[in-house]
Design a protein around this motif. Structure first.
Motif, short mmCIF file in Angstrom:
data_model
loop_
_atom_site.label_atom_id
_atom_site.label_comp_id
_atom_site.label_asym_id
_atom_site.label_seq_id
_atom_site.Cartn_x
_atom_site.Cartn_y
_atom_site.Cartn_z
N ASN A 69 4.53 -3.06 6.18
CA ASN A 69 3.96 -3.35 4.74
C ASN A 69 4.10 -4.94 4.17
O ASN A 69 4.49 -6.06 5.13
CB ASN A 69 4.58 -2.66 3.89
CG ASN A 69 6.58 -3.07 3.83
OD1 ASN A 69 6.87 -3.62 4.72
ND2 ASN A 69 6.15 -3.72 2.78
N ASP A 70 2.42 -5.14 3.15
CA ASP A 70 2.90 -6.04 3.02
C ASP A 70 2.15 -6.41 1.53
O ASP A 70 2.04 -5.70 1.15
CB ASP A 70 2.10 -7.59 4.13
CG ASP A 70 1.83 -9.15 4.36
OD1 ASP A 70 2.75 -9.53 2.78
OD2 ASP A 70 2.44 -9.64 4.72
N CYS A 96 -1.45 -6.39 6.65
CA CYS A 96 -0.97 -4.56 6.88
C CYS A 96 -0.91 -5.05 8.78
O CYS A 96 -0.71 -4.81 9.13
CB CYS A 96 -0.97 -4.09 6.63
SG CYS A 96 -0.56 -3.95 5.04
N ASP A 112 -1.83 2.69 -0.21
CA ASP A 112 -1.62 1.44 -0.98
C ASP A 112 -1.30 1.71 -2.44
O ASP A 112 -0.79 2.79 -2.25
CB ASP A 112 -2.98 0.62 -2.10
CG ASP A 112 -3.89 1.45 -2.62
OD1 ASP A 112 -3.92 1.66 -3.72
OD2 ASP A 112 -4.32 2.98 -2.23
N PHE A 164 1.41 -0.73 2.78
CA PHE A 164 1.08 -0.17 3.58
C PHE A 164 0.93 0.72 5.35
O PHE A 164 -0.70 1.83 5.02
CB PHE A 164 2.14 1.44 3.02
CG PHE A 164 2.76 1.03 1.73
CD1 PHE A 164 4.49 -0.01 2.12
CD2 PHE A 164 2.34 0.98 1.03
CE1 PHE A 164 5.02 -0.13 1.08
CE2 PHE A 164 2.98 0.35 -1.23
CZ PHE A 164 4.50 0.21 0.21
N SER A 165 0.86 0.03 6.65
CA SER A 165 -0.06 0.56 7.47
C SER A 165 0.71 1.22 8.19
O SER A 165 2.15 0.86 9.00
CB SER A 165 -0.92 -0.36 7.85
OG SER A 165 -1.41 0.99 8.31
#
Length: 355
Positions: A69-70, A96, A112, A164-165
């Motif tokens: 996540n970022d 991500c 997202d 988030f992935s």
């Protein structure tokens, strides 16, 4: 209850600043964007309590899941200040999925989080369209997200993003593998500043006296457009290289901390990376930032990607073959260093050509 209290008009959620109808309208408007990102394992529907993904449909035999996540840092502030919202979602996805692929993982799906004080559907749609485009480039499905309208938490026009992935990799293919002295470091060109160091970039812009609408001193278009160039997504090229060459030992995503702090994350304690600074190909934006900000070389190298957004570690014997595959996938790959016996850190030789 007093008559005075009894005569007060009833309050609604809208009176408090939250428009449920606007949120519902946004969900309906972005459904085609989300549907366009679908891939094996994703069903394409949204509106449930959680996004569903069928990993069995992807064909993995013994997968490990990798999650990341970022956000996009204060690059977001430039998008907000200029009204240029259409590419910041690509940055969100890139930050991500690039962290997933460095571990050998194929990004599978993305979610997202969009938070704002008052929902502007036009802005939100532009942002989410960028997210959907990033997912398409990365080959992952946008299976859900959250839009939060929180009056009092954000100034007018402000919003924040998080991504988030999740990806998958066969257990035996997880990276990094064991690297050793003699291995070669390939650097893949960045598209610009990417999404790190923008607090410093914005200070440099203030010092320059330029406005966002002024002509860019580092390329075509305006200064804002140059600095909003989206983060490069390396997924397809790196996955293709992994499929073609099982000799690849490691990748490293060059984000905040630059080469000096990200490469050590894939090094054992007895191996160091020696980077030849003269081999770095420096985009004009970094030369301009350094010059206007009077920034020391060491500070540039530990803050920005300085033209190299991803590194690939391969045995010397496979450099030509791996480079050929990456080039065919549209990546600009050059040798920027090698691994040597050491203590797990990065050392440098030569000098950067900032011109």
């Amino acid at each position: 209850m007093s008559d005075k209290e009894h005569n007060k008009s009833p309050l609604s959620y809208a009176d408090a600043g939250v428009d449920i109808d606007a949120g519902n309208s946004l969900v309906n408007s972005i459904k085609p964007l989300i549907a366009a990102t679908m891939r094996s394992g994703a069903d394409g529907s949204i509106g449930g309590f959680g996004g569903v993904f069928d990993i069995a449909a992807t064909g993995y035999k013994d997968p490990l899941l990798v999650a990341a996540n970022d956000g996009v840092g204060t690059k977001l502030k430039i998008a907000i200040d200029t009204g240029l919202h259409d590419t910041i979602g690509i940055d969100l996805v890139a930050m991500c999925v690039n962290d997933l692929v460095v571990q050998g993982a194929e990004p599978l799906f993305f979610l997202d989080y969009f938070a704002t004080g008052k929902l502007d559907n036009g802005v939100a749609e532009q942002v989410i369209a960028g997210i959907a485009k990033g997912c398409t480039i990365a080959g992952c499905a946008l299976i859900g997200g959250e839009t939060a309208e929180m009056p009092g938490m954000y100034n007018e026009g402000d919003y924040d993003l998080a991504g988030f992935s999740v990806g998958a990799v066969e257990r035996n293919d997880l990276l990094p593998k064991t690297v050793e002295a003699g291995d070669v470091i390939l650097g893949l060109s960045s598209s610009g500043v990417h999404s790190n160091g923008y607090s410093l970039v914005r200070r440099v812009v203030e010092r320059s006296g330029l406005t966002w609408d002024d002509a860019s001193p580092v390329g075509d278009g305006t200064l804002a457009e140059a600095l909003l160039e989206p983060t490069r997504i390396y997924v397809r090229g790196l996955l293709a290289a992994l499929k073609a060459h099982n000799s690849i030992k490691a990748f490293a995503h060059i984000t905040g901390g630059g080469l000096t702090e990200n490469i050590p994350r894939v090094l054992p304690k007895n191996v160091s990376a020696e980077i030849d600074l003269a081999k770095l190909s420096m985009p004009p934006v970094f030369s301009w930032v350094k010059s206007v900000g009077s920034i020391e070389d060491s500070e540039m190298l530990r803050t920005f990607n300085c033209g190299t957004g991803m590194i690939v570690v391969v045995p010397e014997a496979d450099v030509e073959a791996v480079t050929s595959t990456l080039t065919a996938e549209g990546e600009n790959a050059t040798i920027i260093g090698r691994l040597v016996e050491g203590d797990g850190e990065v050392t440098t030789v030569g000098a950067v050509n900032w011109s």
